[in-house]
Every structure is written in C-alpha cells, then in structure tokens.
Design an enzyme around this catalytic site. Sequence first.
Site, PDB file in Angstrom:
ATOM      1  N   HIS A  64      32.986  54.199  41.852  1.00  0.00           N
ATOM      2  CA  HIS A  64      34.304  54.820  41.735  1.00  0.00           C
ATOM      3  C   HIS A  64      34.382  56.202  42.363  1.00  0.00           C
ATOM      4  CE1 HIS A  64      35.157  51.442  39.051  1.00  0.00           C
ATOM      5  NE2 HIS A  64      36.309  51.556  39.652  1.00  0.00           N
ATOM      6  N   CYS A  88      43.889  44.320  47.162  1.00  0.00           N
ATOM      7  CA  CYS A  88      43.876  45.783  47.041  1.00  0.00           C
ATOM      8  C   CYS A  88      42.479  46.369  46.909  1.00  0.00           C
ATOM      9  CB  CYS A  88      44.739  46.237  45.873  1.00  0.00           C
ATOM     10  SG  CYS A  88      44.133  45.668  44.279  1.00  0.00           S
TER      11      CYS A  88
HETATM   12  C1  PEP Z   1      38.779  45.915  42.828  1.00  0.00           C
HETATM   13  O1  PEP Z   1      37.975  45.593  41.949  1.00  0.00           O
HETATM   14  O2  PEP Z   1      38.734  45.483  43.978  1.00  0.00           O
HETATM   15  C2  PEP Z   1      39.844  46.889  42.538  1.00  0.00           C
HETATM   16  C3  PEP Z   1      40.806  47.111  43.391  1.00  0.00           C
HETATM   17  O3  PEP Z   1      39.779  47.577  41.378  1.00  0.00           O
HETATM   18  P1  PEP Z   1      38.745  48.755  41.073  1.00  0.00           P
HETATM   19  O4  PEP Z   1      38.074  49.073  42.364  1.00  0.00           O
HETATM   20  O5  PEP Z   1      39.524  49.883  40.531  1.00  0.00           O
HETATM   21  O6  PEP Z   1      37.830  48.127  40.079  1.00  0.00           O
END
Ligand code: PEP
Length: 753
Positions: A369, A678
């Site tokens: 993250h 996404c």
């Molecule tokens: C994903 O898992 O691809 C996503 C868009 O969510 P995050 O990266 O916030 O887990």
Amino acid sequence: MARKPEETAAPRRPATALGSRRLLARVRAKLATGAVALPDIVALIAAELVAEVCSAYTMRGGELLELRATHGLDPAAIGRTRLRIGEGIVGLAAATGTTLNLADAQNHPAFAYRPETREEPFASMLAVPVRRGGQTLGVLAVQNRNPRHYTEDEVETVETVAMLLSETLVAEAVAAGLQGFSGTLPRQFDAAILAPGLVLGPVVLTQSGRTPRRLVGDDPEAERKRLETALASMRRELDALIDATLPDGDAPRDILDATRDIAAGEGWLRRIDEAIRTGLSAEAAVHRVAADMRDRMRRVADPYLRERLADLEDLAERLLVALEGRPAPPAEAAGAILVARRLGPAQLLEWHTRGIAAVAIEEGSPGGHAAILARALGLPALGAMRDLAEAASQGDEAVLDAENGTLILRPDPSVRHAFLGALEARAARAAGRVRLRDAPSLTRDGTGFRLMLNAGLTLELDQLAETGAEGIGLFRTEIAMLARGAIADAEEQTRLYRAVLDAAGPAPVHFRTLDLGSDKLLADAAAPPEENPAMGWRSLRVGLDRPAILRRQLRALLAAAAGRPLSVMFPMVATLAEFRQARALLDAEAARAETPPASLRIGTMLEIPALLWDLPALLAEADFVSIGSNDLLQFVFAADRGTATLADRYDFLSPPMLAILEKVAAAAANTTCALSLCGEAAGRPLDAAVLVALGITTLSMSATSVLAVKETLRALDLGAFRPFLETLRRTGTKQGSFRDPISAWAREHGVPT
Ligand code: PEP
Ligand code: MG
C-alpha cells in the site's frame, strides 16, 4: 569473516574490563589534547591487546584509505600505503562498515599484500571501521603473528576506541575543508519499480541510525544516575502503554509484559553499565550495546531469539529517547529522496506533507500500500533493495531512477550529468502528453475506452482536471483514515465525502467502503494477531461481523450525497451471500436517509477468486463490478503482494490471469452490469492494451498513469492486436508470461508503452 561470539577462548590474556577502562581513559586524555594523537593511540591499543601491530588508516579524498599511523609495520609506509575502499581487509571493513576478525587474514580472498609495510609475518587481523553518521572515516587494524581470533572484549574495546576517535576524525575532516566528507564510493542498487519517475536529490532517512550527541562521560557516576533516571522513565512509559492499551488477559499483553521483563533484565543493563565505566556517556553506552545487539541479531537463526533481540533493540531505542529526547525530524525534506527500511502508508503521507520528491523502501514491493499511495501521490518510488538504509547517509546525493529500476547513491559526476539529461528528455515527453488530455478516448481503429482515477485523498482530486480522467473509478476511503490514524466519526466522514463529490462535480465517483487490515493497519486497531493477515479477518469481513463501523460509513456517504447520485462498492467480497448482506445494510440505511441520493448504484470489487463461481448471479444483481487486479493476482498465485522477493515472480500478463479476465468480460458483455478494472495493472500501458483487447474498456488508475495509458491506447490498432494476442495465447508460453512477445509486438507496431 565476521567475528564469532562463541569463539571467546583466547590463548592469551584478554582485554579485561579493567584493562580497557584504563586504555579508554588514556585514549580520551590523548584526544582531549586536541591534536590527532594517532601514533599514541595505536601504540596504546597494541600494548593493551598485546598485539604486534596496530595501525590507523584514514580516508583521503573520499576514495582512498591511507596509512596514517602504525605501531609495528614499517614506519616508512606511513603516508605511502593506500587502499581503495573495498581493497584488502582494511578496505573491506571500510566498505561494509563491519568489523572483521580473522585468524588467517592472509588467506582471506580480500587480502591485499603491500610489500612496503613488511606485514608478511602477521597471520591474524582485527579490522574495525571508524564510523560516524553512517560514513566511514577510517579503519583501525590490529595484527598478530599467531593465528587467533580476538575475544569479544578485545573487539569491543577497539570498537569503543574507534567510536571515540570518530569525533576527532570528523573535526579533522571539517577543519581540512573536506566538503561532503564521505567514506564510501558511489553505490548502485537494483530495485523494483513501485511508482515511475526520475529524481535527483539528497537522501533523508526515516531511521536516522543516529550517533549520540555526547560520546564521552567525564563522570561515570553522573552518567550512571542519568541512565537510572532514563530507565525509570522508560519503564513508567512502558507500564502506562501496556495498561492503557490492553485489557487484562489480552494476548498481546503477554508479549508486552515479556518486553517489560526484558526492560528490567540484568544482562543488557550490566553491559551498558560496563560501557559507562569505560568512560562513555550514558547514551554512547546504550548506543554501543545496541549496535552490538544488532550485530548479533543478524547472526542468530532462531526466530524466538531474534524476536527477543529485536525487543531489546526497541528498548534501547526507547532508552536513547529518554536520555536525549526524540531526534528532531528534518524541518523540511523538500525535494529529498526518503529512504526507509519499511514504510506504512500513514508514514508516507506524513513525509509527503514535508515535501519529499521520491521514496526508496528497502522492503517495499509494487503491490504494497505504500507503493499504491506513492503512485497516487505521483511520488516516484523504488523497492526491494537490500541494505540501502544501512549504506545511505543523511544528505547523500542520490539518483532514483524508477524508469529503469536503479538507485545510485553518491553518483559520480558523469552519471549525474547523464541523469540530468534524461530528466530534461522526460520533462519534454510529459509536456508532449499534456496535449492528449482533451483528445478523444478512442483506439486507432475507433473503439472507445474510459480512463478513470484511483484516489484516496481530497488533494488528489485536482488530478481529474489535469489528466482529463472521466471520473473516480476507485475512491479508497481507508486512505484518509490511515492518514489521520483512526476512523473518523460520522460528521467528519460526511464532510470528507461531500468534499470529494463537490470536487468531482458531474464526474462519477465510486466510493469503496473501508478496506482496512493486512498491510493497511491503523495504529490503534485492536485486531487479534493473525498468522496470515492478508487472508484474515479484514475489510468487509470486519464490516459484516461488526456492522456499526460500516453502517456509520454508509450513513456518512448517503448524507454526503444527499440528492446527488451515489455509487458505493464493497471490497474483499468472497461470496454472493456477502455481497447481498452488505447491500442489504446499504439499502436499509438508504431507506432511512433524510435526503435520499438522486440514484444509488451498488457494486463490488472482484478480487477473490471464489466470487468467479457466482458470476452470473453477481452480474445480475450488482450495478457494477470492478476487478481488483492486485488482490486477484495475489490470491490466484498464492503470492503475497507485499513480499518484495515475489514481486517479479508472477505476472499479470499470464495465461491464468488472461483466462479469468476473458471469462469475466464475456459474462458481463450481455448484462447491464458495468465492468471495470481498478488494480495497478490498469495503469501499466502494456497491460491496459491487453485489457482493452479482452473487452475491459473502463480502467481506473493513479493520476500519473492516465496520459501514458491514453497515449498507448490511442496508438493501438485492435484489429491487428487481437488476432496476435489470440495466436499467442493458443501457442502458450514457457516463461509463464506473455509480456515479452507483447512488448515486442508493440515496439514493432509503433505503440509506445
Ligand atoms: C486491488 O486489490 O486491486 C485493489 C484495487 O484494491 P487495493 O489495492 O486497495 O487492495
Ligand atoms: Mg484489493
């Protein structure tokens, strides 16, 4: 070979605590005269350790170590014998910053024979780097005729002299006008690219590895008193921390209680006390003992012991804080490259507000993250670089090249020059892309696509206008909570979501409910410890089991929309039943809303493979589905997205991922459910081209990727690309990834990627 703690048996008198106390007192007296008394100091060490030779080498011109004083080698070699950093045992100790304790130095691969020193009769060698603030200033080398390992006490004694000497050598370097005095050469690190970009700037370190301000304690009694006061205050703080945060009987309480026991433990306190008696200040003694513990920790394989040593190190840090106060963070870090071992998203945000230009995270990986946040903030970032934090010093110049995946510390002038040229070229290319902002989103052969933004902070919303993105495809609501360190109350959440909708205007926004857990942890999260938190009790699972927080958020979203359209989606949905349960909560809150939204669209992330088996019903019931490629990839390959060493092992452009995407796209094609993707794959131009070819034409990504992806897609002739991709998939791949042949096709067809 590093020294071995277990090899303490010495064939001769070891340096005793009393002996080293006497030596250190004399060394301090010499240093206090102001003159660099290296000849006297090496003679004192040689006498104390009963060594035939002791020599001092110091840096010369930032690249060479020069013999400055010796007891035992030919004095004619003084000023003549020079070693490059990394050359010989002495150069190796300087380059690695570690003590080398060798019984048979002449057969060590790094040994470099220098005839002028006449050192051939000496078998054993102890080489101790003199370091200050992460830089090597010189090396002390002890040699003996007989093969032997120097005892721990002896090593510690020489290391303490080196520490005392470091202050004088720094002063000497400054007096000689050696600007940017640095003991180490340029160093290059291969890295994983976390967020693209190029930056040249000074390094700021999160863990400063600070050297105590005061090294010498003139009055051991007074120093001991200072230590006691600091210990008492540290213990009080620990007690308060444990009592305030954890109720009786809580599992983490046991762990912290164990830490408290260690804090009261005799062993390490005795060693600090001994170091004070050798003439160090209380903080220098703590620093010394902590450095030693760190050294041991690196060699301990047993995980339990490693944990305990890590606890001790943590306590030592707390003690230093109690003695010296917290180190002031650099007032400003504008334009700097932040270097960290590990970095949480909240910390990254904090540094972002101080104006850093880029970030290098030793243990960072593209799916983590911190990396996602770096991309969201447009901060170039690199990860997966061993020992970077150790090698870098505050203020070192560095080139962070997140186009090619390298970081160069202390670049030499030619590299610097080449890099500045690349920066100019890049700026010119970015300026060229700006014109694409208002260009139609159509492939070369006329297929439409939609590019949206991933965001999590209001400050990112001006990127909508700057990139020409058509809306927010993913608003990660947890990011703002991570930034503030706790989940906001309903009013504050309402204000935040209202600001997002205001800023987006008519552009659609897809809010995702809190996706906390795994590596997105709030400091005060009282979550039970889990072996495998990425697959644990996180995200929507917590929301459904403890619905109060989720309902509070849903109410805030509805209140923020009040009369405007609202789109909400749920993260980490594993089953249709979970989606239904979450949607029921939202429907119930919507029915109660004072001013209902003009329209309410309810969707889900698709990022857990199990949900694929519920596809037809899901597509019939959800208004929209957004594929989360980051988590989907991690769960399909059982490869933690946060593990740097796995970052390049499995590829998104692989047979299993493309098969899944094709299946989802085909299933969604004849429904009213809107499909998008996404995850980070959407922001990589080559991956985006494949997604559009498979029929997934709405892509949501960080702002820095929008124009680059648009440039690629506008140059793409789907009529030519699709058959190529189909053939490629039929043929298969030995490497497990189609990336190379697709990339070659793009190059041949003039599609920039
Ligand atoms: C994903 O898992 O691809 C996503 C868009 O969510 P995050 O990266 O916030 O887990
Ligand atoms: Mg996810």
